[in-house]
Design an enzyme around this catalytic site. Structure first.
Site, PDB file in Angstrom:
ATOM      1  N   LYS A  83      22.009  13.799  10.624  1.00 35.63           N
ATOM      2  CA  LYS A  83      21.603  14.156  11.988  1.00 35.63           C
ATOM      3  C   LYS A  83      22.321  15.414  12.473  1.00 35.63           C
ATOM      4  O   LYS A  83      21.690  16.314  13.043  1.00 35.63           O
ATOM      5  CB  LYS A  83      21.877  12.975  12.932  1.00 35.63           C
ATOM      6  CG  LYS A  83      21.059  11.725  12.602  1.00 35.63           C
ATOM      7  CD  LYS A  83      21.260  10.623  13.612  1.00 35.63           C
ATOM      8  CE  LYS A  83      22.648  10.043  13.585  1.00 35.63           C
ATOM      9  NZ  LYS A  83      22.960   9.369  12.303  1.00 35.63           N
ATOM     10  N   THR A  84      23.615  15.486  12.256  1.00 34.31           N
ATOM     11  CA  THR A  84      24.360  16.679  12.666  1.00 34.31           C
ATOM     12  C   THR A  84      23.900  17.900  11.881  1.00 34.31           C
ATOM     13  O   THR A  84      23.755  19.000  12.438  1.00 34.31           O
ATOM     14  CB  THR A  84      25.876  16.457  12.460  1.00 34.31           C
ATOM     15  OG1 THR A  84      26.298  15.325  13.229  1.00 34.31           O
ATOM     16  CG2 THR A  84      26.674  17.682  12.887  1.00 34.31           C
ATOM     17  N   ASP A  98      26.086  14.365  20.242  1.00 37.40           N
ATOM     18  CA  ASP A  98      26.210  13.283  19.266  1.00 37.40           C
ATOM     19  C   ASP A  98      26.484  11.973  20.002  1.00 37.40           C
ATOM     20  O   ASP A  98      27.101  11.960  21.074  1.00 37.40           O
ATOM     21  CB  ASP A  98      27.353  13.602  18.302  1.00 37.40           C
ATOM     22  CG  ASP A  98      27.288  12.761  17.036  1.00 37.40           C
ATOM     23  OD1 ASP A  98      26.240  12.120  16.803  1.00 37.40           O
ATOM     24  OD2 ASP A  98      28.271  12.752  16.281  1.00 37.40           O
ATOM     25  N   THR A 141      23.001   6.542  16.655  1.00 40.43           N
ATOM     26  CA  THR A 141      22.913   5.515  15.624  1.00 40.43           C
ATOM     27  C   THR A 141      22.309   4.226  16.183  1.00 40.43           C
ATOM     28  O   THR A 141      22.044   3.301  15.427  1.00 40.43           O
ATOM     29  CB  THR A 141      24.309   5.209  15.056  1.00 40.43           C
ATOM     30  OG1 THR A 141      25.190   4.847  16.130  1.00 40.43           O
ATOM     31  CG2 THR A 141      24.888   6.422  14.333  1.00 40.43           C
ATOM     32  N   ARG A 150      26.387  11.236   2.873  1.00 42.48           N
ATOM     33  CA  ARG A 150      27.813  11.411   3.171  1.00 42.48           C
ATOM     34  C   ARG A 150      28.678  10.636   2.194  1.00 42.48           C
ATOM     35  O   ARG A 150      29.698  11.122   1.704  1.00 42.48           O
ATOM     36  CB  ARG A 150      28.118  10.969   4.609  1.00 42.48           C
ATOM     37  CG  ARG A 150      29.606  11.028   4.960  1.00 42.48           C
ATOM     38  CD  ARG A 150      29.861  10.617   6.390  1.00 42.48           C
ATOM     39  NE  ARG A 150      29.302  11.598   7.315  1.00 42.48           N
ATOM     40  CZ  ARG A 150      29.017  11.337   8.595  1.00 42.48           C
ATOM     41  NH1 ARG A 150      29.191  10.125   9.077  1.00 42.48           N
ATOM     42  NH2 ARG A 150      28.542  12.293   9.370  1.00 42.48           N
TER      43      ARG A 150
END
Length: 342
Positions: free
Chosen positions: A69-70, A114, A163, A222
């Site tokens: 997302k980032t 975020d 999230t 990640r």
């Protein structure tokens, strides 16, 4: 939000982790691996905005941590050839904090928020007006003599990441013109992520090692990149520098990541369920005490993946171990275990 980012298979990330990720982030949608539907939709939104010479609609990205997302927020700013302003929901606890950020934005700038579902309510209400009307009301004075002075804002684009999309209030969710949900990656997609990351790290990753790491990465880039760096460390310190299958097996054994991607906490939960409670059902608090963790840690860190992999079931009477859990631990389930889901 992941409560244990230090775990080898935790999807959360601390500052050091984010710094390590920065060098591996793709810089454009063409470089971004996976999420084909979201990429195609987002590409259309951005290309149309660039063609009109105007900022695109506000963008909401949802999905589990560690899926990109980032990275997509950074790509959106890059594709629009503008700058990115980064903040987070927990960092904005007062409407004045958000007003200060909004009033300093330039025309066409992208504001990335975020964990946007964790915005304080006064800040949420201010954001509603800013996103829709591109203005904020500055309160001057106190009490009966207070007055609101409208301040016009340049047109900008909010990119929100969450999230837990279900916690977003409907008025805020409705102000996003595009919503994209990121799903877990397939093993093949993670292999492509690993090959690209290894190339950027200057490491030669063997194909079978990429397959092994991808299979233990919980469908999360990640985690895949984190395990790749741990394999590289092992190869450098204890191996011959080669990122081959032997190095992958040895490194993942050191960090206690098994063939399904389960780590120490995951196996502790499964072992407690099967050996202490005969497969369950058992309550969350009792299970957490048994493994020496807080209930919230078990529920938010270990349980989602165990449930997704079909190793643990949640029933009205409590958590139960599935036949797959017994098989993974190499244990024989008791005869009554077959009635746990009935």
């Amino acid at each position: 939000m992941d409560l244990a980012p230090g775990r080898a298979t935790g999807a959360g990330a601390d500052e050091l982790e984010r710094a390590a990720e920065a060098a591996l982030r793709p810089r454009s949608l063409d470089e971004f691996v996976g999420q084909r539907v979201v990429r195609d939709q987002l590409s259309l939104v951005l290309d149309a905005a660039v063609g009109r010479g105007a900022p695109p609609d506000h963008v909401l990205l949802s999905g589990p941590p560690g899926l990109g997302k980032t990275t997509l927020a950074m790509i959106i700013a890059a594709e629009l050839a503008t700058s990115l302003r980064v903040t987070s929901g927990p960092a904005i606890q007062h409407a004045g904090d958000l007003a200060a950020v909004l009033s300093s934005l330039d025309e066409g700038e992208v504001l990335f928020i975020d964990e946007i579902h964790r915005l304080a309510r006064p800040a949420e209400e201010l954001l509603y007006v800013a996103m829709e009307d591109f203005r904020v009301d500055i309160i001057v004075g106190k009490g009966a003599g207070a007055s609101a002075i409208p301040l016009s804002l340049p047109r900008f684009t909010v990119v929100g990441a969450t999230t837990r999309a279900g916690l977003l209030p409907a008025p805020l969710r409705d102000r996003f013109g595009f919503t994209g949900h990121l799903d877990f990656y397939s093993a093949e997609e993670l292999e492509r992520v690993l090959v690209r990351s290894a190339r950027l790290l200057g490491a030669d990753l063997a194909p079978d090692a990429a397959v092994e790491i991808a299979g233990r990465s919980r469908g999360t880039p990640r985690i895949a990149n984190r395990l790749l760096r741990r394999v590289r460390d092992w190869a450098q310190v204890r191996g011959d520098g080669s990122l081959d299958l032997q190095a992958a097996h040895a490194a993942l054994d050191v960090y206690q990541v098994d063939a399904l991607g389960l780590d120490r906490l995951d196996r502790a939960v499964l072992t407690a369920l099967c050996t202490r409670f005969g497969g369950g059902p058992v309550g969350l608090t009792t299970l957490a005490v048994t493994v020496g963790e807080e209930p919230e840690t078990v529920e938010t860190v270990a349980e989602p993946y165990l449930v997704r992999e079909g190793l643990v079931g949640r029933t009205p009477r409590g958590r139960v171990a599935t036949p797959a859990a017994w098989q993974h631990l190499g244990l024989t389930p008791p005869a009554e275990a077959s009635t746990l889901f009935s």
